[in-house]
Write a protein that holds these residues in place. Structure first.
Motif, PDB file in Angstrom:
ATOM      1  N   ALA A 199     -16.457   3.210  -0.733  1.00 41.91           N
ATOM      2  CA  ALA A 199     -15.385   2.275  -0.379  1.00 41.91           C
ATOM      3  C   ALA A 199     -15.572   1.711   1.025  1.00 41.91           C
ATOM      4  O   ALA A 199     -14.604   1.406   1.708  1.00 41.91           O
ATOM      5  N   ALA A 255     -13.636   3.448   3.824  1.00 40.61           N
ATOM      6  CA  ALA A 255     -12.237   3.785   3.555  1.00 40.61           C
ATOM      7  C   ALA A 255     -12.071   5.228   3.093  1.00 40.61           C
ATOM      8  O   ALA A 255     -10.998   5.814   3.253  1.00 40.61           O
ATOM      9  N   GLN A 256     -13.140   5.804   2.543  1.00 44.95           N
ATOM     10  CA  GLN A 256     -13.045   7.192   2.082  1.00 44.95           C
ATOM     11  C   GLN A 256     -12.692   8.141   3.228  1.00 44.95           C
ATOM     12  O   GLN A 256     -12.059   9.168   3.021  1.00 44.95           O
ATOM     13  N   HIS A 262      -4.242   6.103  -6.496  1.00 47.05           N
ATOM     14  CA  HIS A 262      -4.487   5.249  -5.330  1.00 47.05           C
ATOM     15  C   HIS A 262      -5.525   5.881  -4.393  1.00 47.05           C
ATOM     16  O   HIS A 262      -6.438   5.204  -3.936  1.00 47.05           O
ATOM     17  N   TRP A 310     -10.098   4.914  -3.571  1.00 51.44           N
ATOM     18  CA  TRP A 310     -10.747   4.727  -2.267  1.00 51.44           C
ATOM     19  C   TRP A 310     -11.585   5.918  -1.844  1.00 51.44           C
ATOM     20  O   TRP A 310     -12.066   5.974  -0.718  1.00 51.44           O
ATOM     21  N   GLN A 311     -11.795   6.867  -2.744  1.00 58.12           N
ATOM     22  CA  GLN A 311     -12.472   8.110  -2.390  1.00 58.12           C
ATOM     23  C   GLN A 311     -13.986   7.988  -2.295  1.00 58.12           C
ATOM     24  O   GLN A 311     -14.607   8.711  -1.527  1.00 58.12           O
ATOM     25  N   ASP A 371       0.835  -1.196   0.000  1.00 62.02           N
ATOM     26  CA  ASP A 371       0.000   0.000   0.000  1.00 62.02           C
ATOM     27  C   ASP A 371       0.876   1.254   0.000  1.00 62.02           C
ATOM     28  O   ASP A 371       0.582   2.225  -0.695  1.00 62.02           O
TER      29      ASP A 371
END
Length: 81
Positions: free
Chosen positions: A38, A41-42, A30, A34-35, A19
């Protein structure tokens, strides 16, 4: 430390290194992945949106931490009879 916990630590180290490398080499792509949508995760990538230099710095820190964790596992493995 049990074999299972050493393997879990090794998996964590592998994830951190990978990562971190992606964040270092391709920070915009990347973070963009994840924005949205997700699974939470955002929230983790929010500080890096529009700040590729910060994501690169974090990537370097992730790689260093992952390598340090992996090195500790190697030492623990050597000490095992």
């Amino acid at each position: 430390m049990t074999l299972l916990s050493r393997r879990a630590a090794e998996m964590a180290a592998t994830f951190m290194i990978g990562d971190g490398l992606l964040g270092l080499l391709q920070p915009r792509r990347h973070v963009g992945l994840w924005q949205e949508e997700a699974g939470g995760a955002q929230l983790l990538v929010r500080p890096f949106v529009g700040r590729p230099a910060l994501r690169r710095a974090y990537g370097i820190a992730q790689i260093a931490a992952g390598l340090a964790l992996a090195a500790r596992q190697r030492s623990a493995f050597r000490e095992r009879p």
